[in-house]
Write a protein that holds these residues in place. Structure first.
Motif, short mmCIF file in Angstrom:
data_model
loop_
_atom_site.label_atom_id
_atom_site.label_comp_id
_atom_site.label_asym_id
_atom_site.label_seq_id
_atom_site.Cartn_x
_atom_site.Cartn_y
_atom_site.Cartn_z
N ASP A 196 0.98 -1.22 0.03
CA ASP A 196 0.03 -0.17 -0.02
C ASP A 196 0.88 1.27 -0.10
N ASN A 197 1.82 1.27 0.80
CA ASN A 197 2.61 2.44 0.86
C ASN A 197 3.57 2.63 -0.56
N VAL A 198 3.80 1.41 -1.06
CA VAL A 198 4.64 1.60 -2.52
C VAL A 198 3.66 2.08 -3.48
N ARG A 199 2.43 1.95 -3.51
CA ARG A 199 1.47 2.19 -4.41
C ARG A 199 1.13 3.64 -4.28
N SER A 200 1.07 4.09 -2.94
CA SER A 200 0.80 5.71 -2.50
C SER A 200 2.04 6.45 -3.30
N VAL A 201 3.16 5.88 -3.18
CA VAL A 201 4.17 6.69 -3.71
C VAL A 201 4.05 6.56 -5.39
N VAL A 202 4.00 5.52 -5.96
CA VAL A 202 3.86 5.45 -7.31
C VAL A 202 2.71 6.18 -7.80
N ALA A 203 1.79 6.14 -7.31
CA ALA A 203 0.53 6.99 -7.60
C ALA A 203 0.74 8.43 -7.52
N GLY A 204 1.40 8.77 -6.46
CA GLY A 204 1.58 10.26 -6.26
C GLY A 204 2.53 10.69 -7.15
N GLU A 205 3.56 10.04 -7.67
CA GLU A 205 4.63 10.47 -8.72
C GLU A 205 3.71 10.67 -10.14
N LYS A 206 2.93 9.95 -10.18
CA LYS A 206 1.98 9.87 -11.47
C LYS A 206 1.29 11.35 -11.34
N TYR A 207 0.69 11.02 -10.23
CA TYR A 207 -0.41 12.44 -10.00
C TYR A 207 0.29 13.80 -10.39
#
Length: 354
Positions: A315-326
């Motif tokens: 979940d933490n990894v997804r938050s970071v990757v999604a944040g970078e895409k955002y």
């Protein structure tokens, strides 16, 4: 004579009125730094982001290094101009997210307002040492940040609303594949892995026990002989543990030694209040590993008790990757002509970085 006095009073009144009109006209002209999509970026909002940028630029620098920084150039541009442009760009993105949050009908609830107010109260308490009055704290706040508490609250509320929008976008509209998650974790595992460890610290510095690892700079080093003695004890402890003795049993031998300290089940992760050498080693280790890590504070015998895995941190990894895409999407939105800035050069030139 009476008519003459009335005439003088009338002229004085007109002068006062003219001065007031001029003051409010000037104040209105310099109370904002830019207009975006029909709304102003206020001077207070700009100062908020300018202060944040300054803090980032000055982080971990001595006063001498800070002075040199603000007299230098970055890629041929004065450092002061770089930080002002960064602040303006951040203020622009803050407004864009606020606009989009309003467009979607998002709003702050009672818990949001309470959380914001609590954080402000803590900040004011820290500024006054939790002893001064609210008025004194607010005065210190304005002197330090350059904006009032009321202005700060308004900005934080809009930031919070923008954050709600960003989070909703990342959760609902940004796709992240399994492979992207695994690749990011593999390349940045040290940023996610958390360890728990037993740490037996043999001091190199004269540090009171109650300070533990949060040690202020300036505590004197032990003598060369004492440091060598600490190192020898640490090496002996490490050998005993590697030879099969339980970590806690070995640590018990040094329980009365004031130059030794045991920290059990300590969390080790990126950003922890702990020496970087320990973090770097721990997140790359395996459960059961024991090692001697030297830091500025002393000699650390460390035993790894547990480590989180990719599945633990998914979940933490997804938050970071999604944040970078955002962030990339936000950069694209910022290029839209409807968000072009109409700059108030007069107000911008009036604001100094230092």
């Amino acid at each position: 004579m009476l008519k003459k006095k009335r005439a003088i009073i009338s002229i004085a009144s007109l002068l006062v009125l003219a001065l007031l009109v001029a003051y409010f006209a000037y104040s209105n002209a310099t109370s904002y730094v830019a207009i975006i999509n029909g709304e102003r970026i206020t001077e207070a909002e700009y100062r908020f982001f300018l202060y944040s940028e300054k803090r980032v630029m000055e982080m971990d620098k001595t006063q001498e290094e800070i002075d040199a920084l603000w007299n230098s150039k970055i890629d041929g541009v004065d450092a002061t101009e770089v930080v002002k442009q960064n602040a303006l760009e951040n203020a622009k993105k803050y407004k864009i997210q606020y606009f989009k949050a309003k467009e979607q009908g998002l709003f702050l609830n009672d818990n949001d307002y309470k959380s914001i107010e609590d954080s402000i109260n803590v900040l004011l308490g820290q500024m006054s040492g939790f002893e001064g009055t609210r008025k004194q704290a607010e005065k210190s706040f304005k002197e330090w940040f350059g904006i009032s508490v009321k202005e700060y609250r308004n900005i934080v509320e809009k930031l919070h609303l923008g954050y709600k929008f960003a989070l909703k976008e990342q959760e609902n509209n940004i796709k992240v594949t399994e492979q992207e998650l695994k690749d990011h974790f593999k390349e940045n595992s040290g940023n996610f892995i958390k360890a728990t460890a037993n740490i037996l610290l043999f001091y190199k510095r004269d540090v009171p026990k109650f300070y533990k690892r949060d040690v202020p700079n300036g505590y004197t080093m032990l003598t060369d002989e004492e440091i060598e003695e600490s190192k020898k004890k640490a090496e002996e402890a490490l050998k005993e543990i590697k030879d099969g003795k339980r970590f806690i049993s070995v640590a018990a031998k040094y329980a009365e030694d004031k130059k030794v300290e045991l920290e059990e089940n300590t969390e080790v992760k990126m950003g922890a209040d702990m020496e970087q050498e320990i973090i770097d080693w721990a997140v790359k280790s395996n459960v059961g590993d024991v090692e001697l890590i030297e830091t500025d504070l002393g000699f650390n015998v460390i035993e790894i008790l547990s480590l989180t895995s990719f599945e633990d941190e998914r979940d933490n990894v997804r938050s970071v990757v999604a944040g970078e895409k955002y962030e990339k999407i936000l950069d694209e939105w910022a290029k839209d002509s409807i968000y072009n800035l109409e700059l108030n050069e007069k107000a911008l030139n009036k604001i100094k970085v230092r």
